[in-house]
Structures are given as structure tokens and as C-alpha cells.
Design a protein around this motif. Structure first.
Motif, PDB file in Angstrom:
ATOM      1  N   GLU A  42       0.867  -1.183  -0.021  1.00  0.00           N
ATOM      2  CA  GLU A  42       0.004  -0.128  -0.013  1.00  0.00           C
ATOM      3  C   GLU A  42       0.760   1.322   0.046  1.00  0.00           C
ATOM      4  N   LEU A  43       1.827   1.321   0.799  1.00  0.00           N
ATOM      5  CA  LEU A  43       2.822   2.511   0.862  1.00  0.00           C
ATOM      6  C   LEU A  43       3.366   2.678  -0.527  1.00  0.00           C
ATOM      7  N   GLU A  44       3.885   1.705  -0.933  1.00  0.00           N
ATOM      8  CA  GLU A  44       4.664   1.753  -2.332  1.00  0.00           C
ATOM      9  C   GLU A  44       3.493   2.293  -3.546  1.00  0.00           C
ATOM     10  N   ASP A  45       2.451   1.869  -3.425  1.00  0.00           N
ATOM     11  CA  ASP A  45       1.579   2.391  -4.511  1.00  0.00           C
ATOM     12  C   ASP A  45       0.997   3.833  -4.164  1.00  0.00           C
ATOM     13  N   ARG A  46       1.358   4.385  -3.043  1.00  0.00           N
ATOM     14  CA  ARG A  46       1.183   5.707  -2.668  1.00  0.00           C
ATOM     15  C   ARG A  46       2.273   6.814  -2.620  1.00  0.00           C
ATOM     16  N   LEU A  47       3.476   6.222  -2.188  1.00  0.00           N
ATOM     17  CA  LEU A  47       4.641   6.888  -2.181  1.00  0.00           C
ATOM     18  C   LEU A  47       5.275   7.531  -3.343  1.00  0.00           C
ATOM     19  N   ASP A  48       5.827   8.629  -3.595  1.00  0.00           N
ATOM     20  CA  ASP A  48       6.572   8.893  -4.650  1.00  0.00           C
ATOM     21  C   ASP A  48       7.905   8.990  -3.926  1.00  0.00           C
ATOM     22  N   TYR A  49       8.848   8.159  -4.145  1.00  0.00           N
ATOM     23  CA  TYR A  49      10.397   8.101  -3.656  1.00  0.00           C
ATOM     24  C   TYR A  49      11.274   7.840  -4.599  1.00  0.00           C
ATOM     25  N   LYS A  50      12.581   8.027  -4.051  1.00  0.00           N
ATOM     26  CA  LYS A  50      13.661   7.795  -5.054  1.00  0.00           C
ATOM     27  C   LYS A  50      14.057   6.417  -4.904  1.00  0.00           C
ATOM     28  N   ARG A  51      14.315   5.787  -3.851  1.00  0.00           N
ATOM     29  CA  ARG A  51      14.833   4.562  -3.740  1.00  0.00           C
ATOM     30  C   ARG A  51      14.413   4.101  -2.375  1.00  0.00           C
ATOM     31  N   TRP A  52      14.169   2.658  -2.384  1.00  0.00           N
ATOM     32  CA  TRP A  52      13.803   1.869  -1.102  1.00  0.00           C
ATOM     33  C   TRP A  52      14.836   0.668  -0.877  1.00  0.00           C
ATOM     34  N   TYR A  53      15.264   0.767   0.595  1.00  0.00           N
ATOM     35  CA  TYR A  53      16.448   0.310   0.942  1.00  0.00           C
ATOM     36  C   TYR A  53      15.833  -0.691   1.982  1.00  0.00           C
ATOM     37  N   TYR A  54      16.186  -2.093   2.115  1.00  0.00           N
ATOM     38  CA  TYR A  54      15.942  -3.186   2.906  1.00  0.00           C
ATOM     39  C   TYR A  54      16.804  -4.012   3.061  1.00  0.00           C
ATOM     40  N   GLY A  55      16.612  -4.836   4.139  1.00  0.00           N
ATOM     41  CA  GLY A  55      17.520  -6.165   4.543  1.00  0.00           C
ATOM     42  C   GLY A  55      16.972  -7.107   4.414  1.00  0.00           C
ATOM     43  N   HIS A  56      16.985  -7.851   5.560  1.00  0.00           N
ATOM     44  CA  HIS A  56      16.349  -9.131   5.986  1.00  0.00           C
ATOM     45  C   HIS A  56      16.779 -10.246   5.013  1.00  0.00           C
ATOM     46  N   PHE A  57      17.163 -10.414   3.981  1.00  0.00           N
ATOM     47  CA  PHE A  57      17.244 -11.489   2.978  1.00  0.00           C
ATOM     48  C   PHE A  57      18.741 -11.866   2.783  1.00  0.00           C
ATOM     49  N   HIS A  58      19.572 -11.395   3.522  1.00  0.00           N
ATOM     50  CA  HIS A  58      21.095 -11.793   3.702  1.00  0.00           C
ATOM     51  C   HIS A  58      21.539 -11.904   2.270  1.00  0.00           C
ATOM     52  N   ARG A  59      21.320 -10.885   1.575  1.00  0.00           N
ATOM     53  CA  ARG A  59      22.146 -10.710   0.330  1.00  0.00           C
ATOM     54  C   ARG A  59      22.032  -9.225  -0.001  1.00  0.00           C
ATOM     55  N   ASP A  60      23.099  -8.953  -1.125  1.00  0.00           N
ATOM     56  CA  ASP A  60      23.184  -7.656  -1.512  1.00  0.00           C
ATOM     57  C   ASP A  60      22.715  -7.729  -3.150  1.00  0.00           C
ATOM     58  N   ALA A  61      21.755  -6.686  -3.442  1.00  0.00           N
ATOM     59  CA  ALA A  61      21.367  -6.747  -4.683  1.00  0.00           C
ATOM     60  C   ALA A  61      20.582  -5.361  -5.151  1.00  0.00           C
ATOM     61  N   ASN A  62      20.388  -5.206  -6.445  1.00  0.00           N
ATOM     62  CA  ASN A  62      19.221  -4.062  -7.043  1.00  0.00           C
ATOM     63  C   ASN A  62      18.225  -4.937  -7.547  1.00  0.00           C
ATOM     64  N   PRO A  63      17.228  -5.572  -7.007  1.00  0.00           N
ATOM     65  CA  PRO A  63      16.358  -6.305  -7.419  1.00  0.00           C
ATOM     66  C   PRO A  63      15.327  -5.636  -8.514  1.00  0.00           C
ATOM     67  N   ALA A  64      15.209  -4.435  -8.433  1.00  0.00           N
ATOM     68  CA  ALA A  64      14.373  -3.741  -9.355  1.00  0.00           C
ATOM     69  C   ALA A  64      14.858  -2.151  -9.268  1.00  0.00           C
TER      70      ALA A  64
END
Length: 87
Positions: A42-64
Motif C-alpha cells: 500500500e505504501l509503495e502504491d502511494r509514495l513518490d520515492y527515489k529509492r527503497w532500501y531493505y535488508g532481511h534477506f542476507h544478500r546484496d542486490a538491486n532487484p528492481a
């Protein structure tokens, strides 16, 4: 201001980013939607943002295009991972 932010920093990602983040393969089933990842959808549908950073998955990547998942790497806010950042 409204729904415009520069960056989003969260522990996990939205539900729709699970598949590109987790290396999906043929026959792969996306994990069930939970309240937090659904809220991030829901946030992603509403927000106008430059970049979203997150962790949790024990990898480093730009998946999108505007998403960076971080584990070992450190990047400057606003940057995405570069090929030389990931071993």
C-alpha cells in the motif's frame, strides 16, 4: 509534501518485491502475504520515492529499478549497488 519522500528504509520489503528479491525460479511460490508486507504494498502504491532500501534477506542486490537489498555492503544514501560492490 504529502506522500513524497526521498528514501524509504525498512527491514523487509513489500509483497510484490519478494519474488525479485528471493531469486524466484520456475514453480516458485511467493511466500504468503503478511500484514507488514501488505502494508508496504500500500505504501509503495502511494509514495513518490527515489529509492527503497531493505535488508532481511542476507544478500546484496538491486532487484528492481528503485530497490536495493543490503546485507554486507554499505552504500551512500541515494546510491544503488554497483557490480564491484557485490562479491
Amino acid at each position: 509534501m504529502g506522500w513524497k519522500v526521498d528514501y524509504v528504509i525498512t527491514h523487509t520489503c513489500s509483497t510484490h518485491m519478494l519474488s525479485p528479491t528471493l531469486y524466484p525460479g520456475p514453480g516458485w511460490n511467493c511466500p504468503g502475504v503478511d500484514r507488514l508486507t501488505a502494508f508496504f504494498d500500500e505504501l509503495e502504491d502511494r509514495l513518490d520515492y527515489k529509492r527503497w532500501y531493505y535488508g532481511h534477506f542476507h544478500r546484496d542486490a538491486n532487484p528492481a529499478e528503485r530497490h536495493t537489498v543490503l546485507y554486507d555492503c554499505i552504500v551512500r544514501l541515494g546510491d544503488e549497488l554497483q557490480p564491484w560492490d557485490v562479491a
